[in-house]
Design a protein around this motif. Structure first.
Motif, PDB file in Angstrom:
ATOM      1  N   VAL A  83      34.175   5.059  14.105  1.00 23.03           N
ATOM      2  CA  VAL A  83      34.956   4.108  13.309  1.00 23.03           C
ATOM      3  C   VAL A  83      34.022   3.509  12.271  1.00 23.03           C
ATOM      4  O   VAL A  83      32.955   2.992  12.620  1.00 23.03           O
ATOM      5  N   LEU A  84      34.411   3.619  10.998  1.00 19.90           N
ATOM      6  CA  LEU A  84      33.588   3.066   9.922  1.00 19.90           C
ATOM      7  C   LEU A  84      34.249   1.789   9.397  1.00 19.90           C
ATOM      8  O   LEU A  84      35.344   1.841   8.830  1.00 19.90           O
ATOM      9  N   LEU A  85      33.584   0.654   9.614  1.00 23.25           N
ATOM     10  CA  LEU A  85      34.137  -0.632   9.179  1.00 23.25           C
ATOM     11  C   LEU A  85      33.414  -1.075   7.913  1.00 23.25           C
ATOM     12  O   LEU A  85      32.187  -1.048   7.843  1.00 23.25           O
ATOM     13  N   ASN A  86      34.206  -1.483   6.923  1.00 27.42           N
ATOM     14  CA  ASN A  86      33.601  -2.010   5.699  1.00 27.42           C
ATOM     15  C   ASN A  86      34.608  -2.911   5.012  1.00 27.42           C
ATOM     16  O   ASN A  86      35.750  -2.523   4.790  1.00 27.42           O
ATOM     17  N   GLN A  87      34.165  -4.118   4.674  1.00 25.97           N
ATOM     18  CA  GLN A  87      35.095  -5.075   4.092  1.00 25.97           C
ATOM     19  C   GLN A  87      35.450  -4.782   2.649  1.00 25.97           C
ATOM     20  O   GLN A  87      36.363  -5.406   2.106  1.00 25.97           O
ATOM     21  N   ALA A  88      34.725  -3.857   2.030  1.00 28.01           N
ATOM     22  CA  ALA A  88      35.058  -3.513   0.638  1.00 28.01           C
ATOM     23  C   ALA A  88      36.508  -3.052   0.529  1.00 28.01           C
ATOM     24  O   ALA A  88      37.154  -3.210  -0.502  1.00 28.01           O
ATOM     25  N   ARG A 105      34.875 -24.002  10.247  1.00 28.14           N
ATOM     26  CA  ARG A 105      34.001 -24.460   9.167  1.00 28.14           C
ATOM     27  C   ARG A 105      34.229 -23.733   7.848  1.00 28.14           C
ATOM     28  O   ARG A 105      33.929 -24.246   6.789  1.00 28.14           O
ATOM     29  N   GLU A 106      34.704 -22.484   7.925  1.00 28.03           N
ATOM     30  CA  GLU A 106      34.859 -21.675   6.714  1.00 28.03           C
ATOM     31  C   GLU A 106      35.887 -22.359   5.819  1.00 28.03           C
ATOM     32  O   GLU A 106      37.027 -22.588   6.224  1.00 28.03           O
ATOM     33  N   PRO A 107      35.512 -22.685   4.577  1.00 28.81           N
ATOM     34  CA  PRO A 107      36.415 -23.511   3.787  1.00 28.81           C
ATOM     35  C   PRO A 107      37.698 -22.807   3.334  1.00 28.81           C
ATOM     36  O   PRO A 107      38.770 -23.393   3.358  1.00 28.81           O
ATOM     37  N   PHE A 128      36.333 -14.050   1.119  1.00 28.15           N
ATOM     38  CA  PHE A 128      35.671 -13.211   2.109  1.00 28.15           C
ATOM     39  C   PHE A 128      34.645 -12.304   1.425  1.00 28.15           C
ATOM     40  O   PHE A 128      33.558 -12.083   1.937  1.00 28.15           O
ATOM     41  N   ALA A 129      35.027 -11.777   0.253  1.00 25.61           N
ATOM     42  CA  ALA A 129      34.133 -10.868  -0.466  1.00 25.61           C
ATOM     43  C   ALA A 129      32.916 -11.616  -1.001  1.00 25.61           C
ATOM     44  O   ALA A 129      31.790 -11.100  -0.988  1.00 25.61           O
ATOM     45  N   LEU A 130      33.119 -12.848  -1.478  1.00 25.60           N
ATOM     46  CA  LEU A 130      32.023 -13.633  -2.031  1.00 25.60           C
ATOM     47  C   LEU A 130      31.031 -14.047  -0.957  1.00 25.60           C
ATOM     48  O   LEU A 130      29.830 -14.094  -1.194  1.00 25.60           O
ATOM     49  N   ARG A 131      31.536 -14.411   0.201  1.00 21.85           N
ATOM     50  CA  ARG A 131      30.664 -14.859   1.291  1.00 21.85           C
ATOM     51  C   ARG A 131      30.524 -13.732   2.313  1.00 21.85           C
ATOM     52  O   ARG A 131      30.849 -13.906   3.495  1.00 21.85           O
ATOM     53  N   ARG A 132      29.997 -12.627   1.867  1.00 19.79           N
ATOM     54  CA  ARG A 132      29.990 -11.408   2.656  1.00 19.79           C
ATOM     55  C   ARG A 132      29.208 -11.562   3.966  1.00 19.79           C
ATOM     56  O   ARG A 132      29.642 -11.074   5.017  1.00 19.79           O
ATOM     57  N   ILE A 154      31.808 -12.933  10.998  1.00 21.48           N
ATOM     58  CA  ILE A 154      33.104 -13.230  11.640  1.00 21.48           C
ATOM     59  C   ILE A 154      33.754 -11.942  12.145  1.00 21.48           C
ATOM     60  O   ILE A 154      34.198 -11.854  13.289  1.00 21.48           O
ATOM     61  N   VAL A 155      33.788 -10.921  11.294  1.00 15.26           N
ATOM     62  CA  VAL A 155      34.421  -9.652  11.681  1.00 15.26           C
ATOM     63  C   VAL A 155      33.682  -9.016  12.859  1.00 15.26           C
ATOM     64  O   VAL A 155      34.286  -8.619  13.857  1.00 15.26           O
ATOM     65  N   TRP A 156      32.350  -8.951  12.774  1.00 17.65           N
ATOM     66  CA  TRP A 156      31.599  -8.246  13.812  1.00 17.65           C
ATOM     67  C   TRP A 156      31.635  -8.971  15.149  1.00 17.65           C
ATOM     68  O   TRP A 156      31.732  -8.333  16.205  1.00 17.65           O
ATOM     69  N   ARG A 157      31.569 -10.326  15.117  1.00 19.79           N
ATOM     70  CA  ARG A 157      31.666 -11.068  16.388  1.00 19.79           C
ATOM     71  C   ARG A 157      33.005 -10.796  17.042  1.00 19.79           C
ATOM     72  O   ARG A 157      33.100 -10.630  18.256  1.00 19.79           O
ATOM     73  N   SER A 158      34.060 -10.764  16.215  1.00 19.54           N
ATOM     74  CA  SER A 158      35.395 -10.531  16.762  1.00 19.54           C
ATOM     75  C   SER A 158      35.496  -9.124  17.368  1.00 19.54           C
ATOM     76  O   SER A 158      36.015  -8.944  18.471  1.00 19.54           O
TER      77      SER A 158
END
Lengths: 387, 387
Positions: free
Chosen positions: B179-184, B218-220, B227-231, B237-241
């Motif tokens: 599985v390849l995960l990427n937020q792009a 805390r995430e404003p 999400f893209a700006l604060r990669r 967040i994604v990986w912990r989940s």
């Protein structure tokens, strides 16, 4: 960082994790000599408190399924629902699986429920496919009613559908919880289908059990009546064949480990015969033709003695099985070898007999020339003996 | 004689044998921060010499799939074929699986071939179902392009079809190889779908990871742009989940072992919301409503403090997720509890929060009365705070 075992690693550029799991599967196969009503009791014991749906075909419903279900329902003090699906290779489709799913909805089957397939190869293939996918997997019990089912299709873990004329293009590995074998079911089997089933027994005898082969040679008559009369003898033949097959399958049940598979004997040239004949040639008949051809190739290549080749041909004749088929042309032989290479992960792995009871795996590199194949086909078409 | 291990026993009345096998499965999950073309290279490395078929949906094809496939094809020096299947829950049918099987035939995929799903939950469900059944199982790679896919649907081993209006009535367990995960990929995701995906992260935070919950608080801002700006932050967040979910799944990957499953939190009342709304309510939105209700029940039953209940509600509001739905009526709640009992093998196993980061399993015997449910639904419908 990829490939780390069972831990999460986070770095600025990559995070990776590997998930690992071993899934244990197991199932029981039982051969009984009792009557059909005894099978009903065994089925009731196996089903117990669970919801169940019986799936069967019109041909066996009246003679086999109704007596079994009646005995089981009586013991359970509730009527087990029965779905009758049409038989025939052309019915091995997603539509038929959906018909079983509709009946499962109607019978309100929960995840603990059990599907029971009572029928031949087509019925058991459909039940296995349905069991593998309804609610992500129901348990299932198989009661094969054909000889092919008893000694082959019913005792493995595979289910299959045909797709766009390709036999078993869609399929699954889904172990049953229990397989109930009983020769009483063979009473309704047409003689031609009975003989076709014998081909799978011959196959196992040639590659794995010389004593079983000798039993086949000695048995005077092969008809359902004769099998029923000589029950002890015929039960021994069936059980030895099943035991040999399970010995072969057990070490690589999901076919995901590399290596040769002796049980592939007789199954290299047979699929093309079945599909080219639009399934008018029965599976077992096609297997018999494949056995004859593979045996001839082994003899020509010097792997098998001519005497043993003659014993194999004689047994096929003794069982009234075909040695050749007009559907097996030279181009289709070449096509089959090519398909086998691709199916068996780029290896030929053509199984041929080396002796009675001993299979041999022809690996890649063995040249099976057009001339060799043409010669073998010609010899078999005329049932010639070439030495 | 039944139950004897790995041996054949023949007696005058019965012969029995048990077949046993353990099947090892494993797969890799990788989160990368690189560009889409880097994913193409990773995909090419994974595919290697094998034949491959890419399956994707129209919505992601131009922006995500084409760049990935272009980069992969360039590296492999051959064009990888792409099949575009329509998205939508109503397309999760055997017909769509057959469309993939047709493309597999056209691309001449052999048993060593690999299917690659690039898309959201529907696309990955279809690819998983196709991979589980074409030629009795092809390997597959998943590239999820939705947030639900990244943190939930893409990383487990399940595939599913809907049937007669029942969500996931047909399904399979079929591990991918990678599985390849990427937020792009999230760039193209509509805001509503992005927020729906956050519900699965909230779910994992509540039952298993208090620190992740604090990150969410805390995430404003929660938008794809943010999400893209604060990669760095959003990747964490994604990986912990994902890591929390895999911790939960790994011990019972095939769901065939008994016991509670914390990851079921938020998935008891949500299916009926989805189906009653004809899937106009997104899966994640339904999960959010379920989380709110389960949390309220825990507070009323005294399992969860009111302060913590308020924090959970506040986070759902902060993420613009719904707390209630007109589709979740009292009868549908009761129906859901009943379905959960049947689905979870006659046990209730309703997961509720006991604290932030701690799930609790309500076992059978806990009374969830009509009055209790009615009260909780009314409170949530008006977003009231009752202490």
């Amino acid at each position: 960082v990829a490939g780390d075992q069972n831990q999460s690693v986070m770095s600025p550029r990559t995070a990776a994790r590997r998930v690992e799991c071993a899934r244990a599967v197991g199932y029981d196969i039982r051969l009984t000599t009792g009557s059909v009503s005894l099978i009903g009791q065994q089925l009731a014991d196996a089903v117990g408190e669970r919801r169940a749906l019986i799936v069967t075909t019109p041909t066996v419903n009246a003679v086999v399924t109704q007596p079994i279900v009646s005995a089981a329902s009586q013991q359970l003090r509730r009527q087990l629902p029965v779905l009758i699906v049409a038989g025939g290779e052309e019915r091995k489709t997603h539509d038929s699986v959906e018909a079983i799913a509709d009946a499962a909805l109607l019978s309100d089957l929960d995840r603990t429920a059990v599907l029971v397939g009572i029928g031949g190869g087509v019925c058991l293939d459909l039940v296995t496919m349905a069991a593998s996918s309804i609610r992500r997997g129901l348990s299932h019990i198989r009661v094969p009613t054909t000889l092919v089912g008893l000694v082959d299709a019913g005792v493995g873990i595979k289910g299959a559908l045909n797709f766009r004329g390709r036999k078993s293009y869609i399929g699954c590995y889904c172990p049953p919880e229990l397989v109930l074998l009983n020769q009483a079911f063979l009473a309704t089997l047409p003689d031609r289908h009975f003989r076709a089933g014998l081909a799978e027994i011959v196959k196992m005898a040639i590659i794995a059990d010389a004593e079983l082969f000798a039993l086949l040679e000695r048995e005077p008559l092969f008809t359902t009546e004769h099998f029923a009369l000589r029950r002890g003898q015929s039960d021994t033949i069936v059980w030895r064949s099943v035991a040999c097959l399970l010995d072969e399958l057990e070490s690589n049940l999901f076919e995901d480990l590399p290596g040769e598979r002796l049980a592939d004997f007789g199954h290299t040239f047979s699929p093309v015969i079945e599909s080219a004949s639009a399934f008018s040639v029965l599976h077992g008949e096609a297997v018999a033709v494949d056995i004859a051809l593979s045996t001839e190739l082994a003899a020509i290549l010097g792997i098998l003695s001519c005497d043993t080749r003659d014993r194999i041909r004689a047994v096929l004749r003794h069982l009234s099985l075909p040695l050749s088929s007009p559907f097996l042309t030279l181009p289709r032989c070449l096509e089959s070898l090519d398909a086998a290479r691709r199916h068996r992960r780029c290896k030929l792995n053509l199984i041929v007999p080396a002796a009675i009871g001993t299979g041999f795996c022809l690996v890649e590199g063995t040249e099976i020339s057009d001339a060799l194949l043409r010669g073998a086909l010609a010899v078999l078409a005329q049932d010639l003996v070439v030495r």
